[in-house]
Design a protein around this motif. Structure first.
Motif, mmCIF file in Angstrom:
data_model
loop_
_atom_site.group_PDB
_atom_site.id
_atom_site.type_symbol
_atom_site.label_atom_id
_atom_site.label_comp_id
_atom_site.label_asym_id
_atom_site.label_seq_id
_atom_site.Cartn_x
_atom_site.Cartn_y
_atom_site.Cartn_z
ATOM 1 N N UNK A 61 -58.211 -8.682 -3.570
ATOM 2 C CA UNK A 61 -57.504 -7.312 -2.576
ATOM 3 C C UNK A 61 -57.084 -6.358 -3.601
ATOM 4 N N UNK A 62 -57.406 -4.994 -3.193
ATOM 5 C CA UNK A 62 -57.127 -3.966 -4.044
ATOM 6 C C UNK A 62 -55.826 -3.721 -4.292
ATOM 7 N N UNK A 63 -55.152 -3.293 -5.386
ATOM 8 C CA UNK A 63 -54.017 -3.207 -5.740
ATOM 9 C C UNK A 63 -53.763 -1.718 -5.590
ATOM 10 N N UNK A 64 -52.792 -1.268 -4.779
ATOM 11 C CA UNK A 64 -52.498 0.187 -4.454
ATOM 12 C C UNK A 64 -51.181 0.585 -4.890
ATOM 13 N N UNK A 65 -50.569 -0.176 -5.952
ATOM 14 C CA UNK A 65 -49.171 -0.028 -6.480
ATOM 15 C C UNK A 65 -49.176 1.024 -7.492
ATOM 16 N N UNK A 66 -48.125 1.571 -7.522
ATOM 17 C CA UNK A 66 -47.840 2.656 -8.629
ATOM 18 C C UNK A 66 -46.281 2.367 -8.831
ATOM 19 N N UNK A 67 -45.820 2.259 -10.053
ATOM 20 C CA UNK A 67 -44.418 1.662 -10.516
ATOM 21 C C UNK A 67 -43.804 3.187 -10.871
ATOM 22 N N UNK A 68 -42.874 3.414 -10.032
ATOM 23 C CA UNK A 68 -42.171 4.824 -10.109
ATOM 24 C C UNK A 68 -40.871 4.636 -10.833
ATOM 25 N N UNK A 69 -39.984 5.681 -11.091
ATOM 26 C CA UNK A 69 -38.691 5.934 -11.385
ATOM 27 C C UNK A 69 -38.283 7.340 -11.220
ATOM 28 N N UNK A 70 -36.941 7.343 -10.635
ATOM 29 C CA UNK A 70 -36.132 8.324 -10.471
ATOM 30 C C UNK A 70 -35.407 8.303 -11.882
ATOM 31 N N UNK A 71 -35.329 9.345 -12.619
ATOM 32 C CA UNK A 71 -34.572 9.433 -13.723
ATOM 33 C C UNK A 71 -33.201 10.331 -13.817
ATOM 34 N N UNK A 72 -32.383 9.831 -13.030
ATOM 35 C CA UNK A 72 -31.155 10.634 -12.462
ATOM 36 C C UNK A 72 -30.472 11.070 -13.934
ATOM 37 N N UNK A 73 -30.177 12.303 -14.007
ATOM 38 C CA UNK A 73 -29.310 12.755 -15.062
ATOM 39 C C UNK A 73 -27.666 12.897 -14.710
ATOM 40 N N UNK A 74 -26.948 12.710 -15.851
ATOM 41 C CA UNK A 74 -25.494 13.037 -15.644
ATOM 42 C C UNK A 74 -25.353 14.376 -15.816
ATOM 43 N N UNK A 75 -24.073 14.700 -16.048
ATOM 44 C CA UNK A 75 -23.893 16.119 -16.331
ATOM 45 C C UNK A 75 -24.404 16.832 -17.424
ATOM 46 N N UNK A 76 -24.809 18.063 -17.424
ATOM 47 C CA UNK A 76 -25.198 18.868 -18.470
ATOM 48 C C UNK A 76 -24.393 20.043 -18.552
ATOM 49 N N UNK A 77 -23.284 20.141 -19.479
ATOM 50 C CA UNK A 77 -22.136 21.206 -19.692
ATOM 51 C C UNK A 77 -23.105 22.725 -19.984
ATOM 52 N N UNK A 122 -41.727 -0.389 -7.034
ATOM 53 C CA UNK A 122 -43.202 -0.481 -7.023
ATOM 54 C C UNK A 122 -43.565 0.314 -5.508
ATOM 55 N N UNK A 123 -44.429 1.158 -5.834
ATOM 56 C CA UNK A 123 -44.894 1.893 -4.299
ATOM 57 C C UNK A 123 -46.342 1.347 -4.019
ATOM 58 N N UNK A 124 -46.489 0.643 -2.866
ATOM 59 C CA UNK A 124 -47.628 -0.133 -2.570
ATOM 60 C C UNK A 124 -48.016 1.161 -1.658
ATOM 61 N N UNK A 125 -48.953 2.185 -1.736
ATOM 62 C CA UNK A 125 -49.503 2.958 -0.816
ATOM 63 C C UNK A 125 -50.238 2.392 0.279
#
Ligand code: CDT
Length: 328
Positions: free
Chosen positions: A1-17, A286-289
């Motif tokens: 089976x074809x793998x349609x997955x991409x591993x993604x991240x949200x890189x949240x940032x704390x405050x920047x003064x 993991x996003x399986x498209x």
């Protein structure tokens, strides 16, 4: 089976003064990319205006006084470490920043122009796609009634690139249909549908959303601010059969609280990862498209079911009109 997955991240940032130089923010972001690499991530999404404080809360009488918050080159000396990290780790990234450019406007006059911009960068460090924010919230002039200003309409022009989507290799996948929106855009179903009509599979978006509604046009409970953000993103994903990575800037910045709650959402509209802190934090999924197919071929098979002839008001009208009054 074809793998349609991409591993993604949200890189949240704390405050920047306000006083923090962009080099400090970039160093934090490079650390998040390093952590992403250790977790097998192939694409990292950073927030809106990720390099500086959310400066539209600060009033400058002359707009050019705000230019130190803008980038006139991408990459620059200060942002080059992000592009180097992308190449070192083989990771793509999405970055929001304030863009200062000199280019012709709609009349042909060449002049300095300022946009709230996001780019998608390939693992080789090439810019694959650029988007300029269309829905600019807030106001253009100092508002004495507000405790905190929101001057996006002062500092930025309305984006002139539409809502573009690109199909490009990412991670191990030969092609992913990727599009972007920025912060307030997520609340507008029109923006999602324009991306959906280009078969978008992954929407990347960054946001800076205050915990308190300063508009004071009516009471909005604290918890509903997060609910409305998530509701908009989850509905957008479901109705357009796509994934979204929605990344916040969070915590108390220049004395103002931003609510965080970054999420990754699947095409069923489910939250599959959520940030729990108001600090720098990496959340992954993991996003399986292959999951995009169900919506696209059934309830949201646009080519079978859409009725644009009935949607004429969507593009011909801006504000709402009053309906006819019964009895006529
Ligand atoms: N950055 C951004 O677009 N924030 C808005 C807050 C609007 S309050 C004037 C948002 O929609 O989250």
């Amino acid at each position: 089976m074809t793998d349609h997955r991409l591993t993604v991240a949200a890189a949240q940032l704390g405050p920047i003064q306000k006083a923090e130089p962009r080099e400090v923010a970039v160093a934090r972001m490079v650390r998040l990319m390093e952590r992403a690499h250790h977790r097998g991530v192939e694409l990292v999404v950073f927030p809106e205006l990720a390099l500086t404080t959310f400066f539209p809360r600060h009033y400058c009488e002359q707009i050019a006084e705000a230019d130190p918050w803008f980038e006139s080159a991408m990459p620059s000396n200060a942002t080059a470490p992000l592009f180097e990290a992308a190449r070192r780790y083989g990771i793509g990234f999405h970055l929001g920043y304030a863009e200062l450019t000199t280019e012709p406007d709609e009349t042909g006059a060449v002049r300095p122009r300022r946009f709230n911009t996001a780019i998608l960068v390939s693992p080789a460090g090439e810019i694959l796609l650029k988007y300029r924010k269309v829905h600019l919230p807030g106001h253009a002039e100092f508002d004495p009634r507000r405790k905190v200003q929101h001057l996006e309409k002062r500092y930025f022009e309305v984006g002139n690139l539409g809502f573009p989507v690109i199909r490009a290799p990412m991670g191990a996948l030969p092609g992913v249909n990727m599009g972007m929106m920025i912060c307030n855009d997520r609340r507008w179903p029109e923006a999602w549908r324009v991306l959906g009509l280009q078969s978008v599979e992954l929407v990347m978006l960054g946001y800076n959303t205050p915990s308190i509604n300063q508009e004071a046009g009516g009471f909005e409970a604290h918890h509903l601010r997060v609910f409305h953000s998530h509701l908009s993103i989850q509905a957008g994903c479901y109705q357009n059969a796509c994934f979204a990575v929605a990344t916040a800037k969070a915590g108390t910045e220049d004395g103002c609280e931003l609510f965080g709650h970054s999420i990754i959402v699947n095409p069923q509209g489910e939250i599959i990862a959520q940030a729990g802190s108001w600090d720098d934090e990496l959340i992954t999924a993991d996003c399986d498209f292959g999951m995009c197919t169900l919506g696209r071929t059934t309830i949201f098979a646009f080519e079978k079911h859409r009725r644009p002839e009935a949607y004429q008001r969507i593009t011909s009208q801006v504000g709402a009109v009053a309906p006819p009054v019964w009895p006529a």
